[in-house]
Motif scaffolding. Structure first.
Motif, PDB file in Angstrom:
ATOM      1  N   TYR A 222      36.630 -51.163 -15.971  1.00 55.15           N
ATOM      2  CA  TYR A 222      37.714 -52.178 -14.980  1.00 55.15           C
ATOM      3  C   TYR A 222      37.247 -53.066 -15.060  1.00 55.15           C
ATOM      4  N   LYS A 223      38.743 -54.559 -15.281  1.00 58.95           N
ATOM      5  CA  LYS A 223      38.387 -55.532 -15.289  1.00 58.95           C
ATOM      6  C   LYS A 223      38.704 -55.758 -13.968  1.00 58.95           C
ATOM      7  N   PRO A 224      38.480 -56.530 -12.876  1.00 59.37           N
ATOM      8  CA  PRO A 224      39.206 -56.449 -12.619  1.00 59.37           C
ATOM      9  C   PRO A 224      39.737 -58.366 -12.289  1.00 59.37           C
ATOM     10  N   GLN A 225      40.979 -58.501 -12.037  1.00 61.85           N
ATOM     11  CA  GLN A 225      41.698 -59.436 -12.828  1.00 61.85           C
ATOM     12  C   GLN A 225      41.610 -60.837 -11.444  1.00 61.85           C
ATOM     13  N   PHE A 226      41.208 -60.510 -10.302  1.00 61.63           N
ATOM     14  CA  PHE A 226      41.632 -61.565  -8.729  1.00 61.63           C
ATOM     15  C   PHE A 226      40.261 -61.551  -7.973  1.00 61.63           C
ATOM     16  N   LYS A 227      40.134 -62.859  -7.393  1.00 66.82           N
ATOM     17  CA  LYS A 227      38.940 -63.589  -6.822  1.00 66.82           C
ATOM     18  C   LYS A 227      39.529 -63.909  -5.151  1.00 66.82           C
ATOM     19  N   ALA A 228      38.355 -63.194  -4.485  1.00 64.91           N
ATOM     20  CA  ALA A 228      38.450 -63.687  -3.334  1.00 64.91           C
ATOM     21  C   ALA A 228      38.130 -65.526  -3.175  1.00 64.91           C
ATOM     22  N   ASP A 229      37.134 -65.210  -3.749  1.00 65.56           N
ATOM     23  CA  ASP A 229      36.935 -67.067  -3.102  1.00 65.56           C
ATOM     24  C   ASP A 229      38.069 -68.192  -4.179  1.00 65.56           C
ATOM     25  N   ASP A 230      38.771 -67.106  -4.063  1.00 71.23           N
ATOM     26  CA  ASP A 230      40.514 -68.666  -4.257  1.00 71.23           C
ATOM     27  C   ASP A 230      40.490 -69.318  -3.806  1.00 71.23           C
ATOM     28  N   TYR A 231      40.351 -67.838  -1.973  1.00 71.67           N
ATOM     29  CA  TYR A 231      41.686 -67.893  -1.168  1.00 71.67           C
ATOM     30  C   TYR A 231      40.122 -68.378  -0.065  1.00 71.67           C
ATOM     31  N   ARG A 232      39.086 -68.962  -0.202  1.00 72.44           N
ATOM     32  CA  ARG A 232      37.721 -69.481   0.593  1.00 72.44           C
ATOM     33  C   ARG A 232      38.352 -69.698   1.958  1.00 72.44           C
ATOM     34  N   GLU A 233      39.063 -71.564   1.518  1.00 73.96           N
ATOM     35  CA  GLU A 233      39.284 -71.988   2.330  1.00 73.96           C
ATOM     36  C   GLU A 233      40.044 -71.495   3.867  1.00 73.96           C
ATOM     37  N   ALA A 234      41.623 -71.062   3.372  1.00 67.90           N
ATOM     38  CA  ALA A 234      42.019 -70.473   4.675  1.00 67.90           C
ATOM     39  C   ALA A 234      41.218 -69.565   5.376  1.00 67.90           C
ATOM     40  N   ALA A 235      40.723 -67.967   4.258  1.00 68.98           N
ATOM     41  CA  ALA A 235      39.506 -67.291   5.184  1.00 68.98           C
ATOM     42  C   ALA A 235      38.979 -68.011   6.131  1.00 68.98           C
ATOM     43  N   MET A 236      37.881 -69.332   5.574  1.00 67.46           N
ATOM     44  CA  MET A 236      37.182 -69.475   6.518  1.00 67.46           C
ATOM     45  C   MET A 236      37.642 -70.140   8.157  1.00 67.46           C
ATOM     46  N   ALA A 237      38.957 -70.278   7.297  1.00 63.71           N
ATOM     47  CA  ALA A 237      39.828 -71.255   8.668  1.00 63.71           C
ATOM     48  C   ALA A 237      39.561 -70.016   9.420  1.00 63.71           C
ATOM     49  N   ALA A 238      40.102 -68.628   8.828  1.00 64.02           N
ATOM     50  CA  ALA A 238      40.515 -67.776  10.243  1.00 64.02           C
ATOM     51  C   ALA A 238      39.412 -67.427  11.004  1.00 64.02           C
TER      52      ALA A 238
END
Ligand code: 15L
Length: 268
Positions: A222-238
């Motif tokens: 398994y080699k995941p291609q996506f990183k949650a951190d790329d969306y950190r700002e929007a997630a923390m605003a929510a």
């Protein structure tokens, strides 16, 4: 793997799979108790209520592998969980045994281990700590998977899925989020990898703040291609807009833990 059945095809994950698995396996059989929206001419659909064994046997007959997503996907009353997730799950495994199906990928959930604190990183070898009746039903499904693998030789993969979506929607989801494309990668390992016997993987993308050690999935390629951190700002605003919930914030299962929680009233 040639002929695949996907249960729960009308749900959120099923809808992603219809888009992403098209053409990956020939003639995928999609099933759900509900009709499928926008059924294409080249899609094969069989309606079934899997809490009925005869209906489960009908959809399972003639397939090599099953992706079992069907069931109730959040907490619910006991009767609902019992029929959809306990009886329904048993019927799928047992029908698979009777009909000679080789592999099952079972959609387990992070809620099978939701009462582990966020401060602890867990692997796939921990004791289950369900956070809800729903979580108990997922632990049950994992146990069934182990039984049917060890006793009947089915090749079973249990995916403890975090939160599936295009982007993580809050702080908790920054730890447990998975992009549908990464989930498909895990499903394909479960359907195709020659060394799978009974495996548990975490359904998470490459998240910097992960609470889970997913080295077992990586061992299978398994080699995941996506990183949650790329969306950190929007997630923390929510996250900033959410009401404080100390129990949810302490445990991995979040609101599934605080829902109906009264351990404190018993001195715990
Ligand atoms: C799940 O298991 C649910 O199916 C999904 O609806 C989300 O609630 C997810 O867990 C989550 O923990 O965010």
């Amino acid at each position: 793997m040639q002929k695949i059945l996907v249960t729960g095809a009308a749900g959120g994950i099923g809808t992603h799979l219809r888009r992403l698995m098209k053409g990956v396996y020939p003639g995928i059989r999609w099933s759900d108790v509900r009709p499928l929206a926008n059924l294409a001419k080249d899609e094969i659909f069989m309606a079934a209520d899997i809490s009925n064994m005869a209906e489960a046997e009908k959809i399972v007959a003639g397939v090599d592998g099953i992706v079992h997503l069907g069931g109730h996907s959040v907490e619910g009353p006991w009767e609902t969980i019992l029929n959809a997730n306990i009886v329904g799950c048993y019927n799928i495994f047992e029908a698979a045994r009777r009909k000679g199906v080789k592999r099952i990928v079972f959609a387990s959930s992070n809620h099978a281990v939701g009462f582990y604190p966020r401060s602890r990183k867990i692997g796939v070898d921990v004791t289950v700590r369900p956070d809800s009746r729903y979580g108990v039903s997922k632990a049950f499904g994992e146990a069934l998977g182990a039984l049917y693998a060890d006793k009947h030789g089915l090749r079973v993969t249990c995916l403890r899925i975090g939160n599936v979506g295009e982007a993580p929607v809050d702080k908790r989801r920054l730890a447990i989020w998975i992009r549908p494309e990464d989930l498909v990668q895990l499903i394909r390992i479960g359907l195709d990898h020659p060394d799978v016997r009974f495996e548990v993987f975490y359904g998470a993308s490459d998240n910097a703040n992960a609470w889970w050690d997913n080295s077992n999935a990586r061992r299978f390629g398994y080699k995941p291609q996506f990183k949650a951190d790329d969306y950190r700002e929007a997630a923390m605003a929510a996250e900033a807009k959410l009401a404080p919930d100390p129990i949810a914030e302490k445990f991995q299962g979040g609101p599934f833990c605080s829902d109906e929680y009264d351990a404190d009233k018993r001195g715990a």
